[in-house]
Design a protein around this motif. Structure first.
Motif, short mmCIF file in Angstrom:
data_model
loop_
_atom_site.label_atom_id
_atom_site.label_comp_id
_atom_site.label_asym_id
_atom_site.label_seq_id
_atom_site.Cartn_x
_atom_site.Cartn_y
_atom_site.Cartn_z
N ARG A 168 -4.87 -2.26 -8.65
CA ARG A 168 -4.01 -2.98 -7.46
C ARG A 168 -5.30 -3.32 -6.43
O ARG A 168 -6.18 -2.74 -6.30
N ASN A 201 -4.60 -3.66 -2.38
CA ASN A 201 -3.61 -3.77 -1.58
C ASN A 201 -3.83 -5.07 -0.47
O ASN A 201 -2.82 -5.61 0.26
N SER A 236 0.48 4.95 -5.00
CA SER A 236 -0.03 3.97 -3.89
C SER A 236 -1.33 4.02 -3.50
O SER A 236 -1.81 3.05 -3.12
N TRP A 256 -0.99 -6.65 -7.94
CA TRP A 256 -1.63 -5.74 -8.82
C TRP A 256 -1.79 -6.42 -10.07
O TRP A 256 -1.14 -7.40 -10.46
N GLN A 306 0.72 -1.21 -0.11
CA GLN A 306 0.17 0.05 0.01
C GLN A 306 0.72 1.46 -0.07
O GLN A 306 0.26 2.35 -0.21
N ASN A 338 -2.01 -7.91 -1.79
CA ASN A 338 -0.77 -7.72 -2.29
C ASN A 338 -0.49 -7.74 -3.47
O ASN A 338 0.69 -8.39 -3.84
#
Length: 123
Positions: free
Chosen positions: A71, A73, A52, A78, A29, A76
């Motif tokens: 993405r 987060n 981010s 993308w 992130q 984890n």
């Protein structure tokens, strides 16, 4: 820090693929992340990047309107959704992470790289 790219393969022109990059060893992130590609005999070029916070994205002119970066987060991970693929999209695609929350189109601004996944667009 490890990045694992997957999802490449052989697809016909006009088809779609979704690439994934799974990250481990750090918390996604906080970082801008991106995709690059390298075709045979050519230099590695920037394809797309996402900040981010997910609010900022960049695309190369050659993929704009056809590719979408995203993405997750929490996972984890993308992604690069690639639609309307063309033979000139054939390349090894690399995922990469910056040590910054902001995007860049410069390869040397990315400090961590995945191993690459091959995308071949051909009939």
């Amino acid at each position: 820090v490890q990045l694992q790219a997957s999802g490449g393969g052989l697809v016909q022109p006009g088809g779609s693929l979704r690439l994934s990059c799974a990250a481990s060893g750090f918390t996604l992130q906080y970082y801008a992340i991106g995709w690059f590609r390298q075709a045979p005999g050519k230099e590695r070029e920037a394809v797309s990047c996402i900040t981010s916070n997910g609010f900022g994205t960049t695309y190369s002119d050659s993929v704009k309107g056809r590719f979408t970066i995203s993405r997750d987060n929490a996972k984890n991970t993308w992604y690069l959704q690639m639609n309307s693929l063309k033979p000139e999209d054939t390349a090894v695609y690399y995922c990469a992470r910056r040590s910054s929350s902001y995007c860049s189109r410069t390869r040397t601004d990315f400090s961590s790289w995945g191993q690459g996944t091959l995308v071949t667009v051909s009939s």
